[in-house]
Design a protein around this motif. Structure first.
Motif, PDB file in Angstrom:
ATOM      1  N   TYR A 293     -17.713  -6.985 -46.912  1.00 55.01           N
ATOM      2  CA  TYR A 293     -16.294  -7.239 -46.621  1.00 55.01           C
ATOM      3  C   TYR A 293     -16.097  -8.502 -45.791  1.00 55.01           C
ATOM      4  N   ILE A 294     -17.000  -8.769 -44.860  1.00 57.63           N
ATOM      5  CA  ILE A 294     -16.916 -10.003 -44.068  1.00 57.63           C
ATOM      6  C   ILE A 294     -17.012 -11.215 -44.987  1.00 57.63           C
ATOM      7  N   ASN A 295     -17.956 -11.169 -45.926  1.00 61.06           N
ATOM      8  CA  ASN A 295     -18.144 -12.285 -46.856  1.00 61.06           C
ATOM      9  C   ASN A 295     -16.962 -12.468 -47.795  1.00 61.06           C
ATOM     10  N   LYS A 296     -16.197 -11.394 -48.002  1.00 65.30           N
ATOM     11  CA  LYS A 296     -15.007 -11.480 -48.861  1.00 65.30           C
ATOM     12  C   LYS A 296     -13.759 -11.890 -48.082  1.00 65.30           C
ATOM     13  N   GLY A 297     -13.894 -12.035 -46.756  1.00 68.28           N
ATOM     14  CA  GLY A 297     -12.781 -12.513 -45.953  1.00 68.28           C
ATOM     15  C   GLY A 297     -11.854 -11.441 -45.409  1.00 68.28           C
ATOM     16  N   TYR A 298     -12.251 -10.156 -45.478  1.00 70.47           N
ATOM     17  CA  TYR A 298     -11.427  -9.089 -44.923  1.00 70.47           C
ATOM     18  C   TYR A 298     -11.584  -9.042 -43.398  1.00 70.47           C
ATOM     19  N   ASN A 299     -10.583  -8.480 -42.737  1.00 72.71           N
ATOM     20  CA  ASN A 299     -10.664  -8.240 -41.301  1.00 72.71           C
ATOM     21  C   ASN A 299     -11.438  -6.944 -41.077  1.00 72.71           C
ATOM     22  N   VAL A 300     -12.599  -7.034 -40.446  1.00 72.12           N
ATOM     23  CA  VAL A 300     -13.471  -5.878 -40.274  1.00 72.12           C
ATOM     24  C   VAL A 300     -13.649  -5.579 -38.790  1.00 72.12           C
ATOM     25  N   LEU A 301     -13.490  -4.311 -38.443  1.00 71.70           N
ATOM     26  CA  LEU A 301     -13.793  -3.831 -37.098  1.00 71.70           C
ATOM     27  C   LEU A 301     -14.867  -2.763 -37.205  1.00 71.70           C
ATOM     28  N   VAL A 302     -15.992  -2.973 -36.519  1.00 74.36           N
ATOM     29  CA  VAL A 302     -17.106  -2.033 -36.528  1.00 74.36           C
ATOM     30  C   VAL A 302     -17.151  -1.280 -35.204  1.00 74.36           C
ATOM     31  N   ILE A 303     -17.275   0.033 -35.296  1.00 69.56           N
ATOM     32  CA  ILE A 303     -17.473   0.880 -34.122  1.00 69.56           C
ATOM     33  C   ILE A 303     -18.793   1.616 -34.288  1.00 69.56           C
ATOM     34  N   ASP A 304     -19.644   1.566 -33.287  1.00 69.27           N
ATOM     35  CA  ASP A 304     -20.927   2.264 -33.340  1.00 69.27           C
ATOM     36  C   ASP A 304     -21.396   2.525 -31.913  1.00 69.27           C
ATOM     37  N   ASN A 305     -21.913   3.724 -31.665  1.00 68.02           N
ATOM     38  CA  ASN A 305     -22.443   4.021 -30.332  1.00 68.02           C
ATOM     39  C   ASN A 305     -23.933   3.690 -30.223  1.00 68.02           C
ATOM     40  N   LEU A 306     -24.508   3.175 -31.321  1.00 67.59           N
ATOM     41  CA  LEU A 306     -25.905   2.721 -31.377  1.00 67.59           C
ATOM     42  C   LEU A 306     -26.902   3.832 -31.074  1.00 67.59           C
ATOM     43  N   SER A 307     -26.519   5.074 -31.348  1.00 69.01           N
ATOM     44  CA  SER A 307     -27.442   6.191 -31.140  1.00 69.01           C
ATOM     45  C   SER A 307     -28.488   6.269 -32.242  1.00 69.01           C
ATOM     46  N   SER A 308     -28.110   5.898 -33.462  1.00 67.44           N
ATOM     47  CA  SER A 308     -29.072   5.880 -34.570  1.00 67.44           C
ATOM     48  C   SER A 308     -29.018   4.586 -35.363  1.00 67.44           C
ATOM     49  N   GLY A 309     -27.931   3.825 -35.221  1.00 68.07           N
ATOM     50  CA  GLY A 309     -27.867   2.516 -35.858  1.00 68.07           C
ATOM     51  C   GLY A 309     -28.755   1.530 -35.113  1.00 68.07           C
ATOM     52  N   TRP A 310     -29.060   0.412 -35.743  1.00 67.55           N
ATOM     53  CA  TRP A 310     -29.986  -0.557 -35.174  1.00 67.55           C
ATOM     54  C   TRP A 310     -29.215  -1.639 -34.429  1.00 67.55           C
ATOM     55  N   LYS A 311     -29.607  -1.889 -33.177  1.00 67.48           N
ATOM     56  CA  LYS A 311     -28.935  -2.903 -32.357  1.00 67.48           C
ATOM     57  C   LYS A 311     -29.007  -4.272 -33.012  1.00 67.48           C
ATOM     58  N   TYR A 312     -30.094  -4.537 -33.735  1.00 66.66           N
ATOM     59  CA  TYR A 312     -30.246  -5.832 -34.405  1.00 66.66           C
ATOM     60  C   TYR A 312     -29.170  -6.003 -35.474  1.00 66.66           C
ATOM     61  N   ASN A 313     -28.892  -4.944 -36.244  1.00 65.53           N
ATOM     62  CA  ASN A 313     -27.799  -4.999 -37.221  1.00 65.53           C
ATOM     63  C   ASN A 313     -26.484  -5.321 -36.521  1.00 65.53           C
ATOM     64  N   TYR A 314     -26.259  -4.639 -35.412  1.00 65.43           N
ATOM     65  CA  TYR A 314     -25.012  -4.817 -34.650  1.00 65.43           C
ATOM     66  C   TYR A 314     -24.866  -6.268 -34.193  1.00 65.43           C
ATOM     67  N   LYS A 315     -25.962  -6.868 -33.712  1.00 64.69           N
ATOM     68  CA  LYS A 315     -25.917  -8.247 -33.234  1.00 64.69           C
ATOM     69  C   LYS A 315     -25.631  -9.222 -34.367  1.00 64.69           C
ATOM     70  N   LEU A 316     -26.136  -8.914 -35.565  1.00 67.12           N
ATOM     71  CA  LEU A 316     -25.972  -9.820 -36.701  1.00 67.12           C
ATOM     72  C   LEU A 316     -24.545  -9.865 -37.243  1.00 67.12           C
ATOM     73  N   LEU A 317     -23.797  -8.789 -37.044  1.00 64.82           N
ATOM     74  CA  LEU A 317     -22.457  -8.706 -37.630  1.00 64.82           C
ATOM     75  C   LEU A 317     -21.509  -9.745 -37.023  1.00 64.82           C
ATOM     76  N   LYS A 318     -20.932 -10.570 -37.888  1.00 61.45           N
ATOM     77  CA  LYS A 318     -19.997 -11.602 -37.429  1.00 61.45           C
ATOM     78  C   LYS A 318     -18.567 -11.119 -37.657  1.00 61.45           C
ATOM     79  N   CYS A 319     -18.194 -10.083 -36.895  1.00 63.02           N
ATOM     80  CA  CYS A 319     -16.854  -9.528 -36.977  1.00 63.02           C
ATOM     81  C   CYS A 319     -16.541  -8.882 -35.637  1.00 63.02           C
ATOM     82  N   ASP A 320     -15.317  -8.372 -35.483  1.00 62.37           N
ATOM     83  CA  ASP A 320     -14.985  -7.634 -34.274  1.00 62.37           C
ATOM     84  C   ASP A 320     -15.807  -6.355 -34.241  1.00 62.37           C
TER      85      ASP A 320
END
Length: 306
Positions: A20-47
């Motif tokens: 969605y970021i690459n398609k130009g949509y406004n993206v907001l990601v929410i994650d408490n990072l309990s099981s998601g990867w912090k590296y993924n979170y850092k890579l995301l270029k969105c709110d």
């Protein structure tokens, strides 16, 4: 268009956000990072916000046009062994979203089920796998809400794997990758003749991203176009991994602590309100394994698994 992704640092959430970021949509990601990867979170270029989706999310839902829930703890064996924690976490998120569906009825809501709803798994105690039952609840509730006129899409993924995956999970791809890169034996349950259908997360995410934007309300069963025996998959990992590590590990047949018998029965989903749409995606399995091993090699230190 504003898209809210709960659990956007996980495998599917992260890859959907990237599409969605690459398609130009406004993206907001929410994650408490309990099981998601912090590296993924850092890579995301969105709110993005480090926040627990079990808490009040109403202001974020109000901002969005589409709410995508990927904020769930995953892993069948991990789920069954920690059912109280996993079930309470996942259902609390679902119930939180349900409360917002009633309040903000003009949004599109997307929830993820699992291929596990199609079967009952039995262990030696003849107990039903609670993971599949939780996903069945999601489908039944989603079907009811669709009947009431709400805009609900449910995605039923089948063994989605690839770049961005949690390398700590005991599922097949992470387990095989860790074994190959650490030069250990590959653990194969039983005789390895059980078949699995995998799909590359990049192919999956592009398809699902389009369904979320353009699809009609309903349940979409999205999977790869081919099945493979686990034993044959292990041999592919050994062959492709050997070119990367210069080492050829062996296969070790094991019996898991929670042995899942090959006794399966269809779960009759009471889905009289939603048409099930079957989607089969083509992908190159050998290319996926090579790509996954290279990703795993890069990320071993990040996961502290080296």
């Amino acid at each position: 268009m504003n898209i809210l992704i709960l659990g956007g640092a996980g495998l599917i959430g992260y890859n959907l956000a990237e599409v969605y970021i690459n398609k130009g949509y406004n993206v907001l990601v929410i994650d408490n990072l309990s099981s998601g990867w912090k590296y993924n979170y850092k890579l995301l270029k969105c709110d993005k916000i480090i926040y627990d989706a079990r808490e009040d999310i109403s202001k974020y839902v109000e901002w969005s046009d589409i709410v995508v829930n990927c904020a769930e703890l995953l892993g069948v064996e991990e789920y069954v062994n920690n059912a109280d924690v996993y079930l309470s976490n996942n259902l609390m998120v679902v119930f939180n979203i349900l409360a917002n569906i009633r309040r903000y009825s003009n949004k599109r809501y997307v929830m993820f089920s699992s291929s596990a709803v199609r079967r009952l798994y039995f262990n030696k105690a003849n107990a039903i796998n609670i993971y599949g039952l939780e996903k069945q609840i999601v489908e039944l509730v989603g079907s009811k809400l669709k009947k009431e006129g709400y805009d609900i899409i449910i995605i039923r993924p089948n063994n989605v794997v690839g770049v961005g995956q949690n390398m700590i999970l005991r599922s097949v791809f992470p387990s095989f990758a860790r074994a190959v890169l650490n030069k250990n034996c590959l653990p194969v349950y039983g005789d390895g003749r059980q078949k699995r259908i995998f799909v590359d997360v990049e192919v999956f995410s592009k398809c699902v991203a389009n369904i979320i934007i353009n699809g009609s309300p309903g349940i979409y069963d999205v999977k790869g176009d081919k099945s493979i025996e686990v034993l044959e998959l292990a041999k592919l990992f050994i062959s492709i991994g050997g070119k990367i590590t210069g080492y050829t590990p062996e296969i070790k047949h094991v019996i898991p602590k929670m042995w899942l018998k090959n006794k399966r029965e269809e779960l009759k989903i009471l889905d009289e309100f939603s048409k099930l749409v079957n989607v089969k995606l083509r992908y190159d399995l050998s290319n996926l394994i090579e790509k996954f091993l290279l990703y795993a090699k890069r990320s071993m230190n990040e996961w502290k698994l080296g």
